[in-house]
Design a protein around this motif. Structure first.
Motif, PDB file in Angstrom:
ATOM      1  N   UNK A 132      55.669  74.150  71.930  1.00  0.00           N
ATOM      2  CA  UNK A 132      54.988  73.675  70.724  1.00  0.00           C
ATOM      3  C   UNK A 132      54.134  72.448  71.050  1.00  0.00           C
ATOM      4  N   UNK A 133      54.578  71.631  71.989  1.00  0.00           N
ATOM      5  CA  UNK A 133      53.772  70.485  72.435  1.00  0.00           C
ATOM      6  C   UNK A 133      52.450  70.998  73.002  1.00  0.00           C
ATOM      7  N   UNK A 134      52.487  72.022  73.833  1.00  0.00           N
ATOM      8  CA  UNK A 134      51.263  72.592  74.410  1.00  0.00           C
ATOM      9  C   UNK A 134      50.338  73.087  73.306  1.00  0.00           C
ATOM     10  N   UNK A 135      50.890  73.771  72.350  1.00  0.00           N
ATOM     11  CA  UNK A 135      50.109  74.275  71.227  1.00  0.00           C
ATOM     12  C   UNK A 135      49.417  73.122  70.497  1.00  0.00           C
ATOM     13  N   UNK A 136      50.155  72.072  70.193  1.00  0.00           N
ATOM     14  CA  UNK A 136      49.582  70.942  69.447  1.00  0.00           C
ATOM     15  C   UNK A 136      48.548  70.179  70.274  1.00  0.00           C
ATOM     16  N   UNK A 137      48.714  70.104  71.569  1.00  0.00           N
ATOM     17  CA  UNK A 137      47.720  69.455  72.422  1.00  0.00           C
ATOM     18  C   UNK A 137      46.392  70.202  72.333  1.00  0.00           C
ATOM     19  N   UNK A 138      46.457  71.500  72.414  1.00  0.00           N
ATOM     20  CA  UNK A 138      45.241  72.321  72.355  1.00  0.00           C
ATOM     21  C   UNK A 138      44.560  72.187  71.003  1.00  0.00           C
ATOM     22  N   UNK A 139      45.344  72.269  69.944  1.00  0.00           N
ATOM     23  CA  UNK A 139      44.778  72.152  68.603  1.00  0.00           C
ATOM     24  C   UNK A 139      44.159  70.766  68.416  1.00  0.00           C
ATOM     25  N   UNK A 140      44.838  69.723  68.851  1.00  0.00           N
ATOM     26  CA  UNK A 140      44.317  68.357  68.733  1.00  0.00           C
ATOM     27  C   UNK A 140      42.989  68.212  69.458  1.00  0.00           C
ATOM     28  N   UNK A 141      42.952  68.691  70.677  1.00  0.00           N
ATOM     29  CA  UNK A 141      41.742  68.582  71.486  1.00  0.00           C
ATOM     30  C   UNK A 141      40.555  69.253  70.806  1.00  0.00           C
ATOM     31  N   UNK A 142      40.776  70.452  70.323  1.00  0.00           N
ATOM     32  CA  UNK A 142      39.680  71.200  69.699  1.00  0.00           C
ATOM     33  C   UNK A 142      39.284  70.603  68.354  1.00  0.00           C
ATOM     34  N   UNK A 143      40.243  70.230  67.536  1.00  0.00           N
ATOM     35  CA  UNK A 143      39.933  69.697  66.202  1.00  0.00           C
ATOM     36  C   UNK A 143      39.201  68.362  66.277  1.00  0.00           C
ATOM     37  N   UNK A 144      39.401  67.643  67.368  1.00  0.00           N
ATOM     38  CA  UNK A 144      38.745  66.349  67.540  1.00  0.00           C
ATOM     39  C   UNK A 144      37.545  66.421  68.479  1.00  0.00           C
TER      40      UNK A 144
END
Length: 142
Positions: free
Chosen positions: A120-132
């Protein structure tokens, strides 16, 4: 929920696709991670087709790759490792390094809320990177 999975899958694949297409070393790491996470051989194709998060063990394969890069350490987001990787990869491109820093500063708390679940950490890192709109961290040579 189905749209969210598809969106997240697309975001993950966009970041990892370049490396898988162009980096022999990453292909080796992806294969090691595929085996380690218990995914079948279709997982590599799922990654290339932007469907990894829809694939069994997909998030965990991403976590394994991030661990190899120092972006995840001890099942948690490693901000220092992430910034070290960004500095090596972007070198003189200080604007890109700053964008990475800003992106992860803005959602570090949310990412850290997943500590303990590396997938889930990996998932959130990817989402954070793209959303920002952070520059992708996974294009460098490993």
């Amino acid at each position: 929920m189905k749209c969210s999975v598809a969106l997240i899958s697309t975001l993950l694949a966009m970041q990892l696709q370049y490396i898988l297409a162009n980096s022999e070393k990453l292909m080796e790491i992806a294969e090691i991670c595929r085996q380690k996470e218990g995914a079948d051989e279709g997982a590599i194709e799922a990654l290339k087709e932007r469907k990894l998060l829809e694939y069994p063990h997909g998030k965990c394969m991403a976590a394994c790759i991030f661990e190899e890069m120092g972006i995840i350490k001890d099942n948690a987001f490693n901000k220092e490792g992430t910034m070290s990787h960004a500095e090596k990869y972007f070198g003189d491109q200080k604007d890109k390094i700053e964008k990475v820093k800003e992106a992860f500063n803005s959602c570090e708390t949310e990412i850290n809320g997943s500590t303990g679940d590396r997938c889930e950490v990996a998932n959130k890192i990817i989402v954070c990177s793209k959303m920002n709109n952070a520059p992708p961290l996974l294009r460098s040579q490993l």
